[in-house]
Write an enzyme that holds these catalytic residues in place. Structure first.
Site, mmCIF file in Angstrom:
data_model
loop_
_atom_site.group_PDB
_atom_site.id
_atom_site.type_symbol
_atom_site.label_atom_id
_atom_site.label_comp_id
_atom_site.label_asym_id
_atom_site.label_seq_id
_atom_site.Cartn_x
_atom_site.Cartn_y
_atom_site.Cartn_z
ATOM 1 N N LYS A 270 0.913 -1.297 0.113
ATOM 2 C CA LYS A 270 -0.052 -0.142 -0.022
ATOM 3 C C LYS A 270 0.802 1.117 0.046
ATOM 4 O O LYS A 270 1.658 1.379 1.008
ATOM 5 C CB LYS A 270 -0.988 0.040 1.201
ATOM 6 C CG LYS A 270 -1.645 1.364 1.485
ATOM 7 C CD LYS A 270 -2.689 1.252 2.726
ATOM 8 C CE LYS A 270 -2.998 2.689 2.971
ATOM 9 N NZ LYS A 270 -4.084 2.706 4.219
ATOM 10 N N ASP A 275 -2.746 10.344 3.225
ATOM 11 C CA ASP A 275 -4.017 9.749 3.371
ATOM 12 C C ASP A 275 -4.736 11.022 4.294
ATOM 13 O O ASP A 275 -4.614 11.010 5.460
ATOM 14 C CB ASP A 275 -4.041 8.705 4.149
ATOM 15 C CG ASP A 275 -5.457 8.012 4.178
ATOM 16 O OD1 ASP A 275 -6.549 8.625 3.686
ATOM 17 O OD2 ASP A 275 -5.690 6.900 5.080
ATOM 18 N N LYS A 282 -10.644 12.952 7.583
ATOM 19 C CA LYS A 282 -9.994 12.759 8.936
ATOM 20 C C LYS A 282 -10.006 14.115 9.895
ATOM 21 O O LYS A 282 -9.711 15.093 9.197
ATOM 22 C CB LYS A 282 -8.284 12.170 8.924
ATOM 23 C CG LYS A 282 -8.209 11.069 8.347
ATOM 24 C CD LYS A 282 -6.871 10.182 8.243
ATOM 25 C CE LYS A 282 -6.603 8.825 7.478
ATOM 26 N NZ LYS A 282 -7.166 8.010 8.727
ATOM 27 N N ASP A 293 1.529 6.591 5.534
ATOM 28 C CA ASP A 293 0.684 5.511 4.829
ATOM 29 C C ASP A 293 1.239 5.002 3.807
ATOM 30 O O ASP A 293 0.416 3.964 3.088
ATOM 31 C CB ASP A 293 -0.767 6.290 4.385
ATOM 32 C CG ASP A 293 -1.926 5.429 4.894
ATOM 33 O OD1 ASP A 293 -1.738 4.509 5.658
ATOM 34 O OD2 ASP A 293 -2.828 5.782 4.202
ATOM 35 N N ASP A 352 -12.125 6.612 3.660
ATOM 36 C CA ASP A 352 -10.943 6.817 4.211
ATOM 37 C C ASP A 352 -10.289 5.348 4.305
ATOM 38 O O ASP A 352 -9.324 5.113 4.750
ATOM 39 C CB ASP A 352 -11.139 7.365 5.603
ATOM 40 C CG ASP A 352 -10.143 7.679 6.485
ATOM 41 O OD1 ASP A 352 -8.694 7.600 5.842
ATOM 42 O OD2 ASP A 352 -9.979 7.823 7.499
ATOM 43 N N GLU A 354 -9.266 3.535 2.057
ATOM 44 C CA GLU A 354 -8.729 3.679 0.786
ATOM 45 C C GLU A 354 -7.662 2.698 0.588
ATOM 46 O O GLU A 354 -7.421 2.285 -0.722
ATOM 47 C CB GLU A 354 -8.444 5.293 0.277
ATOM 48 C CG GLU A 354 -6.814 5.567 0.661
ATOM 49 C CD GLU A 354 -6.515 5.194 2.286
ATOM 50 O OE1 GLU A 354 -7.427 5.399 3.006
ATOM 51 O OE2 GLU A 354 -5.588 4.871 2.639
ATOM 52 N N ARG A 356 -7.455 -0.588 1.269
ATOM 53 C CA ARG A 356 -7.935 -1.978 0.729
ATOM 54 C C ARG A 356 -8.221 -1.693 -0.774
ATOM 55 O O ARG A 356 -8.089 -2.858 -1.576
ATOM 56 C CB ARG A 356 -9.039 -2.284 1.555
ATOM 57 C CG ARG A 356 -10.268 -1.566 1.571
ATOM 58 C CD ARG A 356 -11.199 -1.573 2.966
ATOM 59 N NE ARG A 356 -10.714 -1.029 4.123
ATOM 60 C CZ ARG A 356 -11.374 -1.218 5.147
ATOM 61 N NH1 ARG A 356 -12.402 -1.803 5.323
ATOM 62 N NH2 ARG A 356 -10.909 -0.544 6.309
HETATM 63 N N1 BES Z 1 -4.256 4.791 6.795
HETATM 64 C C1 BES Z 1 -5.487 4.577 7.588
HETATM 65 C C2 BES Z 1 -4.970 3.390 8.711
HETATM 66 C C3 BES Z 1 -4.119 4.136 9.771
HETATM 67 C C4 BES Z 1 -4.478 4.611 10.883
HETATM 68 C C5 BES Z 1 -2.803 4.034 9.542
HETATM 69 C C6 BES Z 1 -3.845 5.020 11.806
HETATM 70 C C7 BES Z 1 -1.909 4.310 10.386
HETATM 71 C C8 BES Z 1 -2.390 5.030 11.730
HETATM 72 C C9 BES Z 1 -6.531 3.790 6.620
HETATM 73 O O1 BES Z 1 -6.532 4.264 5.636
HETATM 74 C C10 BES Z 1 -7.824 4.242 7.395
HETATM 75 O O2 BES Z 1 -7.920 5.442 7.470
HETATM 76 N N2 BES Z 1 -8.504 3.415 7.978
HETATM 77 C C11 BES Z 1 -9.751 3.692 8.496
HETATM 78 C C12 BES Z 1 -10.771 2.625 8.158
HETATM 79 C C13 BES Z 1 -12.185 2.958 8.299
HETATM 80 C C14 BES Z 1 -12.762 4.130 7.564
HETATM 81 C C15 BES Z 1 -13.147 1.699 8.091
HETATM 82 C C16 BES Z 1 -9.466 3.305 9.972
HETATM 83 O O3 BES Z 1 -8.859 2.762 10.433
HETATM 84 O O4 BES Z 1 -10.093 4.440 10.660
HETATM 85 ZN ZN ZN Z 2 -4.688 4.798 4.751
HETATM 86 ZN ZN ZN Z 3 -7.651 5.900 4.978
#
Ligand code: BES
Ligand code: ZN
Ligand code: ZN
Length: 503
Positions: A270, A275, A282, A293, A352, A354, A356
């Site tokens: 990834k 992000d 966010k 990220d 968010d 993204e 996956r």
């Molecule tokens: N890049 C983030 C995950 C992340 C969070 C990485 C904290 C490092 C530290 C990912 O893209 C994301 O935002 N995931 C969301 C998924 C949710 C919207 C289902 C999350 O974990 O909140």
């Molecule tokens: Zn991310």
């Molecule tokens: Zn994200």
């Protein structure tokens, strides 16, 4: 840092700083600490022994005790470093303690040092030499590249002193430790870069330069190829950003061509260089961290670098999907339906989620390029940190055998991964009413598994491992053996996993 492995008595070696390890050999829990040197040099014992019985030094893991101008030995300073309890000793403690030696030397501007290879039945020579090389090089990394007042504290020269002769096997172990740690630091440098500097285009350029240096085949494609391949999931994430995306493909061919039906390992990363969350934006707090990220991509690129140097006898390819996730008039939106390269339709519930999406197309593409085994690394979910904290990273898999290869690799590298469920019981979490699947449930429960279930839709029956490194990729506080910032987790273990398939 130049690194040398030498067969030489530590007492006779002239150096500004000589490191000797000690362990606590106390036999019962309640008996007082019994710090014991793990080297059998009479001169060093004479210099150090008064301090071992004085309670100044207990040999706890990472504890240091400096003896300036010790009599009877050539070194200007003798540094004792603890390895903890002798009955719990493994080379993993040594990796940390070698890091402590480096981080002791750096602020004192001691740029040359020697580390003595300890002698103990729990510390096999080859594994110990490799651990010292890894720990030392990893500890020499810092994150202050952009500070005008930056002082270059890096170590110029490290000598590892061995009481026994340097066999070919020992020299190989040493060289491998150097390769693995330098590759890990290569990834850490990429991960530490800010989003305005390390754009997808820049990640492509740095990857291509590395590939040229280490003899890997490299292609960096833009949006035209992404659309031509019908990577609708990847394309939807990049469409809100003015920065062009990069689809990076690396290939490693072993020196002796493997037989026709031998495995082809597919490494997928990834590579979100920033992000924001996109339209599902966010909160401001900690958003700066989302420059990392792309750590999954950096890990895979760095693993390819290590594989090329180690010349492992197995075919490996690497696919990185890199773009930004930005909110904009062109950005994808909650409610959109997109079609992945595999043909599956996806209802976007949260922009968010993204990572996956880009991985779905990366995993599918790796299979079309011939991958028989897949492994991906990603800073995928905050939920993995809720589940496992910042110690273990998450591992998900559809295959017990390849998982065993990975867990065997962990015993060599000392990294920590915990297997999490991705069984079909959880399939309902990605059910959509209007498309094949959705990208996020909005439920608080099992978020890391929901993401894994989504990825699993794109791997079919191919043995596959998903590593969620979101909570272990960035160290908020420094450790005595490690700078704060990017950890470079997973690279050494993925390399060993790859090696386990080599012929
Ligand atoms: N890049 C983030 C995950 C992340 C969070 C990485 C904290 C490092 C530290 C990912 O893209 C994301 O935002 N995931 C969301 C998924 C949710 C919207 C289902 C999350 O974990 O909140
Ligand atoms: Zn991310
Ligand atoms: Zn994200």
């Amino acid at each position: 840092m130049t690194t040398t492995l030498l067969h030489q008595s530590p007492a006779d070696f002239a150096t500004p700083l000589l490191v000797i390890f000690a362990a606590d050999t106390a036999t019962t829990k309640d008996s007082p600490a019994t710090p014991t040197l793990l080297n059998s040099s009479a001169a060093i014992e004479t210099a150090a022994t008064p301090w071992l019985t004085s309670a100044d030094f207990k040999a706890t893991l990472g504890e240091t005790f400096l003896l300036p101008a010790p009599a009877g030995i050539q070194a200007q300073r003798l540094l004792l470093i603890g390895l903890g309890k002798a009955d719990k000793l493994t080379p993993h403690e040594l990796r940390k303690a070698a890091g402590v030696a480096i981080r002791f030397a750096r602020p004192r501007t001691l740029r040359t040092l020697a580390i003595t290879l300890p002698e103990h039945r729990a510390l096999p020579a080859a594994a110990s030499i490799r651990a010292i090389a890894e720990g030392a090089i990893l500890a020499d990394f810092d994150i202050d590249f952009y500070r005008a007042d930056r002082k270059d504290l890096s170590i110029q020269s490290l000598t590892v002193l061995s009481a026994s002769p340097i066999t070919e096997a020992l020299q190989t172990a040493f060289n491998e430790g150097v390769i693995l740690a330098e590759s890990q630091n290569f990834a850490r440098t990429l991960i530490n870069e800010p989003g305005n500097i390390l754009t997808p285009t820049e990640l492509g350029k740095r990857t291509a330069a590395m590939a040229k240096d280490f003899g890997l085949q490299c292609e960096v494609h833009g949006i035209d190829k992404i659309l031509e391949l019908k990577m609708g999931a990847f394309a939807s994430v990049t469409q809100g950003s003015p920065q062009p995306p990069a689809l990076i493909v690396l290939r490693y061919e072993p020196p002796t061509p493997p037989s026709a039906n031998s495995p082809i390992l597919g490494l997928v990363g990834k590579g979100i260089t920033f992000d924001t969350g996109g339209i599902s934006i966010k909160p401001a707090a900690d958003m700066d961290k989302m420059k990392y990220d792309m750590a999954g991509a950096a890990s895979m690129i760095a693993t390819m670098r290590a594989i090329a140097q180690l010349k492992l006898n197995v075919r490996v390819l690497c696919v990185v999907c890199s773009c930004e996730n930005m909110p904009d008039g062109h950005a994808f939106k909650p409610g959109d339906v997109v079609t992945a390269m595999s043909g599956k339709t996806i209802e976007i519930m949260n922009t968010d989620a993204e990572g996956r999406l880009v991985l779905a197309d990366g995993l599918h593409y790796a299979q079309t390029l011939g991958a028989t085994h897949l492994i991906n690394a990603a800073t995928l979910t905050g939920a993995i940190g809720t589940a496992l904290g910042q110690i273990n990273a998450g591992l998900f898999s559809n295959n017990d055998e390849t998982t065993k290869h990975f867990f065997d690799a962990l015993t060599i590298t000392g990294e920590k991964f915990w297997r999490m469920p991705a069984t079909d019981d959880y399939r309902d979490q990605i059910k959509s009413q209007i498309a094949d699947i959705l990208n996020s449930t909005g439920s608080r429960y099992g978020g890391a598994t929901t993401a894994a279930m989504f990825l699993k839709e794109f791997v079919g029956d191919t043995p596959w491992i998903h590593l969620d490194i979101a909570s272990t990729t960035w160290l908020d506080d420094p450790k005595p053996w490690q700078s704060k910032g990017p950890s470079g987790v997973a690279i050494r273990t993925i390399t060993e996993w790859v090696r386990s398939y080599a012929s």
